[in-house]
Design an enzyme around this catalytic site. Sequence first.
Site, PDB file in Angstrom:
ATOM      1  N   ASP A 217       9.539  35.813 -28.572  1.00 12.61           N
ATOM      2  CA  ASP A 217       8.838  35.614 -27.315  1.00 12.61           C
ATOM      3  C   ASP A 217       9.037  36.864 -26.469  1.00 12.61           C
ATOM      4  O   ASP A 217       9.845  37.737 -26.794  1.00 12.61           O
ATOM      5  CB  ASP A 217       9.337  34.361 -26.597  1.00 12.61           C
ATOM      6  N   TRP A 218       8.317  36.944 -25.374  1.00 16.45           N
ATOM      7  CA  TRP A 218       8.292  38.158 -24.549  1.00 16.45           C
ATOM      8  C   TRP A 218       9.710  38.607 -24.185  1.00 16.45           C
ATOM      9  O   TRP A 218      10.409  37.928 -23.441  1.00 16.45           O
ATOM     10  CB  TRP A 218       7.476  37.895 -23.293  1.00 16.45           C
TER      11      TRP A 218
END
Length: 761
Positions: free
Chosen positions: A300-301
């Site tokens: 994820d980011w």
Amino acid sequence: MSSKKPVIFLSVFFCTITFLSYGQQSAAPTNAYTSVKNIEARVDSVLKLMTLEEKVGQMNQYNGFWDATGPAPKEGNAQLKYQHLTKGLVGAILNVRGVTEVRKLQEIAVKQTRLGIPLLFGSDVIHGYKTLFPIPLGESASWDLEAIERSARVAAIEASAVGINWTFAPMVDITRDARWGRVMEGAGEDPYLGSIIGATRIKGFQGTDLAASNTIIASVKHLAAYGFAEAGRDYNTADVGTSTLYNIILPPFKAAVDANVRTVMNSFNVLNGIPSTANKFLQRDILKGKWKFDGFVVSDWSSGAEMIDHGFAKDLSQVTELSVNAGSDMDMESYAYVKYLQGLVESGKVDIALVDDAVKRILRVKFELGLFDDPYKYCDLKKEKELIYHPDHLAAALDVAKKSIVLLKNDKQLLPLKKTQKNIAIIGALANDKNSPLGGWRIGSDDSSAVSFLEGFKKYTNNFKYSKGADVITAPIAFAVEASVNETDKSGFKAAIELAKKSSVVIMVLGEQGFQTGEGRSRTKLDLPGVQQQLLEEVYKVNKNIILVLMNGRPLAIPWAAEHIPAIVEAWQLGTETGNAIAQVLFGDYNPGGKLTMSFPRSVGQVPIYYNHYNTGRPGPKKEVFWSHYGDESNQPLYPFGFGLSYTSFDYSGLHIDAADQSKIKVSITVKNTGKVSGEEVVQLYIHDKVASVVRPVKELKGFKKIKLEPGESRQVAFVLTDAELGFFNNEGQFIVEPGDFDILVGTNSQQGVSGSFTRR
């Protein structure tokens, strides 16, 4: 001419010939998505040509950094990313859309890098692209798999038209705590239903042939336990036992793998003291090992870099080492792999075999998409120019929107409204809002493009007057901006109350602004935000004929409304066709059949609250205090999982259980429409394993069927229970099926139905 030029030319030439030769082999009308041997050979042919640096590049994903139609960036991170892109050190980009932009970046990757490996372009296409569908939690309330698949299919068609070939959806996190803002993005609290809906959405996104130009790859998220964030606070730690992990959290991910999802996104949270991005147990042992997942894992980011704040890694070099060794194949926006992975391989801290495995997974997906055969297949300007609010897409959005609406209460039979009804008052800022109904994920849609409640209502009658009453928020809001809730301004109360006094019926449209739910938007209160509850009570004092229409992205605690307001409609954030869908339901052109997929609490103090809980050693009620309960509130939810009313009524009778064939327990029941209008009913089957080696929940959904019955019509609804439904995972992660006694409930929700039992020998 540099001495390196001929070598580069030969490499590119050889690579091109390799791709073309395999492309000729697959030119016959075969499905590239399933031609495994052919794709594997092509993947290996590319991998052999790659340097270590180029392999690392495929494992690097950057956020969009530059207007590709302008001059090349000259400074900062944009310049760094541009340089990496031209050197083949970028495998994927996110948040770039539009054919012109995508093509420019793809041309750099294909024409300027040594090997010309095409890019993936990812984006958060969560519940539609241009045409927005209900938020996923609302959509799940439809229990309509065909409509849900169609929703994802439309999203894929529209997103692919602007160059996107990868969506970071569906979210399959099971969620029990409505304080967590991202409950809006999933399918609720049940792993059985969540698994089926997740697989259905994957099918819609990916279609049957990923090589088609209107399909996109899905990314199931977030592995794992992100939905169990402590206190409902986003990004917080998750602390769960093995039984919950194996039986509640992981099944939807396994169902996604079985549905051939091509990417999996790991999660922000710590689980058992290990950040998910560096969790070998989740990514290598279970996902890639036990489940044999052959797609790739993306972080994820910046979840890799966040391990430093977790206290699990001292710097980005260690982040890289831990993540790659644990099985995280692509790094999103941490700048970690691209900086340190090559050195870690050369120093022996990361085995080159792990890098090769990650790159093969990424290349495999790119081949399946057909990007090596046509890197610009998602760059059709004609398609992009034709991307409008297509009538067929709007029709699909309207269909699932009205199916997602849940009728919670209708005591005075105020609903459906007569089309001749006079003197209707409509109160609430959300009634005249064209932006909020779009929800918090609308990257490709136009702002304020929803059909508002008032616009939909006007199509049926002009016999109404509108008063705002009170604003929900006091300042403009956007994706990265905290909502400023109206806690004090009641200046519109007087006009609303005066209107209510003169009206035969009052429709109050209240709830949450569209950006009050979603990522980073946790709440400690689950009531109507700001002054809306006060407005509701003041109007009730002068007119008790109130229809409350809720627009929200999470379950709300509305005990006062449930006690006093005669009609309540849960309308979520329904997307582009919001006003039309609600109007069709309020006026009876569509009979609501939606059912809740998350329990609605009576009080925030009850959460997390969910139907499939364990019993305690001290159930009640008892006369003395020594049983599991609250001193100031019921144990029961306000509205349970599976709950939803209709303008008609349904009778359940004749439950029959045939356990003669122990491998296929047959359950049937007769359902009759005992009302005066046709209606849809979701028939739900629950089981309870009474005694097991691992304690089982008091109820577990193990089957459902959505049927439509005309007035007076009866239908027998049948289910089959196999070992898959009767078994469970023990604390070692082994699926087991034990003999014993089972209770069954078949009915209209998780609390109401006809009961029976059987014995599995």
